[in-house]
Design an enzyme around this catalytic site. Structure first.
Site, PDB file in Angstrom:
ATOM      1  CG  HIS A 101      -1.645  -1.275   1.433  1.00 47.48           C
ATOM      2  ND1 HIS A 101      -2.617  -1.724   0.557  1.00 47.48           N
ATOM      3  CD2 HIS A 101      -1.543  -2.223   2.393  1.00 47.48           C
ATOM      4  CE1 HIS A 101      -3.079  -2.885   0.994  1.00 47.48           C
ATOM      5  NE2 HIS A 101      -2.439  -3.212   2.093  1.00 47.48           N
ATOM      6  CD  GLU A 118      -2.781  -3.928   5.857  1.00 47.68           C
ATOM      7  OE1 GLU A 118      -4.007  -3.874   5.721  1.00 47.68           O
ATOM      8  OE2 GLU A 118      -2.031  -4.471   5.028  1.00 47.68           O
ATOM      9  CG  HIS A 176       1.321  -6.885   3.081  1.00 49.66           C
ATOM     10  ND1 HIS A 176       1.563  -5.570   2.729  1.00 49.66           N
ATOM     11  CD2 HIS A 176      -0.029  -7.040   3.031  1.00 49.66           C
ATOM     12  CE1 HIS A 176       0.408  -4.968   2.487  1.00 49.66           C
ATOM     13  NE2 HIS A 176      -0.570  -5.844   2.663  1.00 49.66           N
ATOM     14  NE  ARG A 196      -4.972  -8.287  -6.788  1.00 47.99           N
ATOM     15  CZ  ARG A 196      -5.962  -7.609  -7.328  1.00 47.99           C
ATOM     16  NH1 ARG A 196      -5.921  -7.245  -8.610  1.00 47.99           N
ATOM     17  NH2 ARG A 196      -7.018  -7.285  -6.609  1.00 47.99           N
TER      18      ARG A 196
END
Length: 320
Positions: A101, A118, A176, A196
């Site tokens: 991200h 996150e 990740h 992605r």
């Protein structure tokens, strides 16, 4: 301003399974449900109150009516009437795509969005289940790009085996993926911006490869090997244990075998409880709500106290 429960927003995913129903009791009707969005004001996916006299009211409407009472004055000063975090439960029956991200600056420039920092709390994991978090060595942008071309990206990645209670903090830019067999609670900035980079060459139900964001990711990736993701935290019973304290959210772990009273008079923020084990009645100045494993409750910022009535519960407490 009693404690609010919300209707789960369920998401079918190519990699989803049935643990959200089997382990958490979510009302899913298929075998590929991957996410339950618990608290969201993402456009098109706004949470709706499920309990009490305000049942049917959207979270955004609650905030708009009285922002400071719901969010807290300091939160409104930072984020306006935007709810700043997104709360989810995620079930990965299959490996998720390898992704990352962008940070706030890049996300604002490209997508007019926040970035996406996150954290994950592992609720259940099959034997041999693992996560991908970061690289296993420092790599250059050129080495990374070459690995995509020759299909050797997996050789550069760091794998972490997991068990219940393990917690991970995922900075923006860190590559990740959640591995097959993992059920987790996720706390993140309000953003749905994901790059992605590899999807194991899988095809969707229409036979199409999913979109990759190869070029966008090149300038967003942190290419250094960093052991900054595993969160160690105390697990003392019947008290509040600090887990994560970052600019976007603060998370504590609370495991109780008896009642606990929290004085939050000085807390200028809403409070979220994600129940990751057992059950509890959450009381504030204005009412109460009972939650069990797999449920979430929002306590408004204009509360002066929170009383947790239980004989056995595990909670993630989230504030700003």
């Amino acid at each position: 301003m009693y404690p609010f429960k919300f209707k789960p927003i369920l998401k079918e995913r190519l990699w989803g399974g049935t643990k959200l129903k089997d382990k958490l009791g979510k009302p899913i009707e298929n075998d590929i449900t991957g996410e339950s969005w618990e608290l969201s004001t993402v456009k098109g996916d706004v949470s709706v109150v499920a309990n009490g006299e305000l049942s049917g009211t959207s979270l955004q409407e609650l905030i708009n009516r009285n922002p400071e009472s719901v969010l807290g004055k300091s939160v409104v000063e930072r984020f306006g009437t935007d709810f700043p975090i997104l709360i989810k439960f995620i079930d990965a029956k299959k490996d998720l795509s390898i992704q990352l991200h962008p940070n706030d600056e890049l996300a604002k420039k490209r997508h007019d969005s926040f970035g996406k920092t996150e954290m994950w709390y592992i609720m259940d994991a099959d034997d041999e289940a693992s996560l991908i978090v970061g690289f296993n060595k420092d790599v250059t942008k050129e080495e990374y790009a070459q690995s995509l071309e020759n299909d050797s990206l997996l050789d550069l990645l760091n794998y972490e085996s997991v068990k219940e209670g393990d917690t991970f903090f995922i900075n923006t830019g860190k590559i990740h993926a959640i591995g097959a067999g993992v059920l987790l609670a996720e706390i993140q900035q309000t953003s749905d911006v994901t790059y992605r980079v590899f999807d194991f060459n899988r095809r969707d139900k229409n036979g199409n490869l999913r979109e990759l964001h190869t070029e966008q990711a090149l300038d967003a990736i942190d290419y250094e090997k960093k052991d900054d993701f595993k969160v160690g935290y105390p697990k003392e019973m019947n008290t509040v244990n600090k887990m994560v304290d970052c600019p976007y959210f603060k998370t504590n772990f609370i495991e109780l075998s008896e009642e606990l009273e929290l004085n939050i008079t000085e807390r200028d923020s809403f409070t979220i409880f994600m129940c990751v084990g057992g059950s509890v009645e959450v009381q504030n100045d204005h009412g109460s709500a009972r939650i069990q494993k797999g449920e979430t409750v929002l306590v408004s910022a204009n509360s002066s106290r929170i009383h947790l009535k239980t004989s056995e519960v595990k909670l993630l407490e989230v504030t700003i």
